[in-house]
Design a protein around this motif. Structure first.
Motif, PDB file in Angstrom:
ATOM      1  N   ASN A   1       0.815  -1.209   0.000  1.00 12.79           N
ATOM      2  CA  ASN A   1       0.000   0.000   0.000  1.00 12.79           C
ATOM      3  C   ASN A   1       0.848   1.258   0.000  1.00 12.79           C
ATOM      4  O   ASN A   1       0.522   2.242  -0.663  1.00 12.79           O
ATOM      5  N   LYS A   2       1.942   1.226   0.736  1.00  9.61           N
ATOM      6  CA  LYS A   2       2.723   2.450   0.916  1.00  9.61           C
ATOM      7  C   LYS A   2       4.204   2.095   0.963  1.00  9.61           C
ATOM      8  O   LYS A   2       4.606   1.050   1.482  1.00  9.61           O
ATOM      9  N   MET A   3       5.012   2.987   0.394  1.00 11.24           N
ATOM     10  CA  MET A   3       6.466   2.870   0.462  1.00 11.24           C
ATOM     11  C   MET A   3       7.038   4.159   1.032  1.00 11.24           C
ATOM     12  O   MET A   3       6.377   5.210   1.002  1.00 11.24           O
ATOM     13  N   GLY A   4       8.255   4.058   1.536  1.00 11.01           N
ATOM     14  CA  GLY A   4       8.830   5.268   2.116  1.00 11.01           C
ATOM     15  C   GLY A   4      10.320   5.168   2.326  1.00 11.01           C
ATOM     16  O   GLY A   4      10.944   4.143   2.029  1.00 11.01           O
ATOM     17  N   TRP A   5      10.872   6.276   2.819  1.00 15.03           N
ATOM     18  CA  TRP A   5      12.296   6.374   3.107  1.00 15.03           C
ATOM     19  C   TRP A   5      12.492   6.768   4.569  1.00 15.03           C
ATOM     20  O   TRP A   5      11.928   7.772   5.027  1.00 15.03           O
ATOM     21  N   TYR A   6      13.287   5.983   5.260  1.00 12.32           N
ATOM     22  CA  TYR A   6      13.745   6.328   6.592  1.00 12.32           C
ATOM     23  C   TYR A   6      15.205   6.786   6.495  1.00 12.32           C
ATOM     24  O   TYR A   6      15.909   6.432   5.558  1.00 12.32           O
ATOM     25  N   ARG A   7      15.648   7.495   7.519  1.00 16.97           N
ATOM     26  CA  ARG A   7      17.068   7.791   7.629  1.00 16.97           C
ATOM     27  C   ARG A   7      17.470   7.808   9.098  1.00 16.97           C
ATOM     28  O   ARG A   7      16.641   8.071   9.965  1.00 16.97           O
ATOM     29  N   GLN A   8      18.726   7.509   9.323  1.00 11.77           N
ATOM     30  CA  GLN A   8      19.271   7.596  10.670  1.00 11.77           C
ATOM     31  C   GLN A   8      20.660   8.191  10.600  1.00 11.77           C
ATOM     32  O   GLN A   8      21.572   7.580  10.019  1.00 11.77           O
ATOM     33  N   GLY A   9      20.789   9.387  11.138  1.00 11.54           N
ATOM     34  CA  GLY A   9      22.068  10.069  11.165  1.00 11.54           C
ATOM     35  C   GLY A   9      22.854   9.703  12.408  1.00 11.54           C
ATOM     36  O   GLY A   9      22.308   9.135  13.355  1.00 11.54           O
ATOM     37  N   PRO A  10      24.140  10.021  12.416  1.00  8.39           N
ATOM     38  CA  PRO A  10      24.985   9.702  13.567  1.00  8.39           C
ATOM     39  C   PRO A  10      24.472  10.382  14.840  1.00  8.39           C
ATOM     40  O   PRO A  10      24.304  11.602  14.867  1.00  8.39           O
TER      41      PRO A  10
ATOM     42  N   GLU B   1      23.141  18.252   7.826  1.00 13.09           N
ATOM     43  CA  GLU B   1      22.261  17.467   8.707  1.00 13.09           C
ATOM     44  C   GLU B   1      21.466  16.389   7.965  1.00 13.09           C
ATOM     45  O   GLU B   1      20.772  15.598   8.596  1.00 13.09           O
ATOM     46  N   ASP B   2      21.567  16.369   6.639  1.00 10.55           N
ATOM     47  CA  ASP B   2      20.957  15.281   5.867  1.00 10.55           C
ATOM     48  C   ASP B   2      21.848  14.040   5.852  1.00 10.55           C
ATOM     49  O   ASP B   2      21.434  12.990   5.345  1.00 10.55           O
ATOM     50  N   THR B   3      23.044  14.176   6.389  1.00 12.14           N
ATOM     51  CA  THR B   3      23.953  13.027   6.447  1.00 12.14           C
ATOM     52  C   THR B   3      23.331  11.915   7.278  1.00 12.14           C
ATOM     53  O   THR B   3      22.936  12.123   8.428  1.00 12.14           O
TER      54      THR B   3
ATOM     55  N   ASP C   1       7.693  -3.008   8.822  1.00 11.79           N
ATOM     56  CA  ASP C   1       7.871  -2.777   7.384  1.00 11.79           C
ATOM     57  C   ASP C   1       8.849  -3.763   6.768  1.00 11.79           C
ATOM     58  O   ASP C   1       9.766  -4.252   7.434  1.00 11.79           O
ATOM     59  N   TYR C   2       8.671  -4.005   5.477  1.00 14.09           N
ATOM     60  CA  TYR C   2       9.732  -4.623   4.682  1.00 14.09           C
ATOM     61  C   TYR C   2      10.804  -3.539   4.482  1.00 14.09           C
ATOM     62  O   TYR C   2      10.480  -2.384   4.217  1.00 14.09           O
ATOM     63  N   ARG C   3      12.060  -3.923   4.598  1.00 15.28           N
ATOM     64  CA  ARG C   3      13.109  -2.914   4.476  1.00 15.28           C
ATOM     65  C   ARG C   3      14.264  -3.445   3.641  1.00 15.28           C
ATOM     66  O   ARG C   3      14.562  -4.646   3.658  1.00 15.28           O
ATOM     67  N   GLY C   4      14.930  -2.538   2.953  1.00 13.70           N
ATOM     68  CA  GLY C   4      16.146  -2.894   2.252  1.00 13.70           C
ATOM     69  C   GLY C   4      17.357  -2.528   3.089  1.00 13.70           C
ATOM     70  O   GLY C   4      17.228  -1.955   4.170  1.00 13.70           O
ATOM     71  N   GLN C   5      18.516  -2.839   2.567  1.00 12.57           N
ATOM     72  CA  GLN C   5      19.744  -2.424   3.253  1.00 12.57           C
ATOM     73  C   GLN C   5      19.893  -0.933   3.069  1.00 12.57           C
ATOM     74  O   GLN C   5      19.326  -0.342   2.165  1.00 12.57           O
ATOM     75  N   GLY C   6      20.599  -0.285   3.933  1.00 14.45           N
ATOM     76  CA  GLY C   6      20.737   1.152   3.857  1.00 14.45           C
ATOM     77  C   GLY C   6      21.792   1.577   2.854  1.00 14.45           C
ATOM     78  O   GLY C   6      22.650   0.793   2.442  1.00 14.45           O
ATOM     79  N   THR C   7      21.709   2.844   2.470  1.00 15.08           N
ATOM     80  CA  THR C   7      22.731   3.440   1.630  1.00 15.08           C
ATOM     81  C   THR C   7      23.191   4.730   2.302  1.00 15.08           C
ATOM     82  O   THR C   7      22.364   5.539   2.741  1.00 15.08           O
ATOM     83  N   GLN C   8      24.504   4.901   2.382  1.00 16.58           N
ATOM     84  CA  GLN C   8      25.070   6.033   3.116  1.00 16.58           C
ATOM     85  C   GLN C   8      25.039   7.297   2.264  1.00 16.58           C
ATOM     86  O   GLN C   8      25.474   7.286   1.106  1.00 16.58           O
ATOM     87  N   VAL C   9      24.555   8.362   2.857  1.00 15.97           N
ATOM     88  CA  VAL C   9      24.576   9.682   2.233  1.00 15.97           C
ATOM     89  C   VAL C   9      25.357  10.615   3.156  1.00 15.97           C
ATOM     90  O   VAL C   9      25.035  10.728   4.340  1.00 15.97           O
ATOM     91  N   THR C  10      26.382  11.245   2.614  1.00 18.43           N
ATOM     92  CA  THR C  10      27.199  12.164   3.391  1.00 18.43           C
ATOM     93  C   THR C  10      27.219  13.527   2.704  1.00 18.43           C
ATOM     94  O   THR C  10      27.532  13.619   1.503  1.00 18.43           O
ATOM     95  N   VAL C  11      26.841  14.557   3.457  1.00 19.23           N
ATOM     96  CA  VAL C  11      26.833  15.925   2.927  1.00 19.23           C
ATOM     97  C   VAL C  11      27.955  16.689   3.627  1.00 19.23           C
ATOM     98  O   VAL C  11      27.879  16.978   4.817  1.00 19.23           O
ATOM     99  N   SER C  12      28.973  16.998   2.863  1.00 18.55           N
ATOM    100  CA  SER C  12      30.143  17.638   3.452  1.00 18.55           C
ATOM    101  C   SER C  12      30.952  18.332   2.373  1.00 18.55           C
ATOM    102  O   SER C  12      30.976  17.881   1.217  1.00 18.55           O
ATOM    103  N   SER C  13      31.602  19.417   2.759  1.00 15.20           N
ATOM    104  CA  SER C  13      32.482  20.103   1.824  1.00 15.20           C
ATOM    105  C   SER C  13      33.912  19.597   1.981  1.00 15.20           C
ATOM    106  O   SER C  13      34.813  20.043   1.263  1.00 15.20           O
TER     107      SER C  13
END
Length: 119
Positions: free
Chosen positions: A31-40, A87-89, A107-119
């Motif tokens: 019925n529904k899909m979504g995105w979770y995130r967990q930062g450090p 802070e989106d990291t 929920d059914y979940r996939g493995q995570g993918t790392q997103v890093t926002v940095s200069s």
């Protein structure tokens, strides 16, 4: 239902990134899909959801910057992330549910993918 997220990486502040979530299995029951995130050091956050008819919802922290969409023919969900901030990291996870609301534990979940926002 199997889910596999991809597209993470390193991006500079203000930049963009698109995540993909490839799905397989009995998706017609989803019925529904979504995105979770967990930062450090942060709590897990549900940042975006999309129903099977395309209705979307976003956390206040990403509203106006992130857009989720799905291509039912390709059985793929996307998360377009613009104007990114440090802070989106986080590790981003895609998820799916047969229920009306998403719940990490169910929920059914996939493995995570790392997103890093940095200069």
């Amino acid at each position: 239902v199997q889910l596999q997220a991809s597209g993470g990486g390193l991006v500079q502040p203000g930049g963009s990134l698109r995540l993909s979530c490839a799905a397989s299995g009995t998706m017609f029951t989803i019925n529904k899909m979504g995105w979770y995130r967990q930062g450090p050091g942060k709590q897990r956050e549900l940042v975006a959801t999309i129903t099977k008819d395309g209705s979307t919802n976003y956390a206040d922290s990403v509203k106006g910057r992130f857009t989720t969409s799905r291509d039912n023919a390709k059985m793929t969900m996307y998360l377009q992330m613009n104007s990114m901030k440090p802070e989106d990291t986080a590790v981003y996870y895609c998820a799916a549910t047969r229920r009306r609301t998403m719940n990490w534990g169910d929920d059914y979940r996939g493995q995570g993918t790392q997103v890093t926002v940095s200069s």
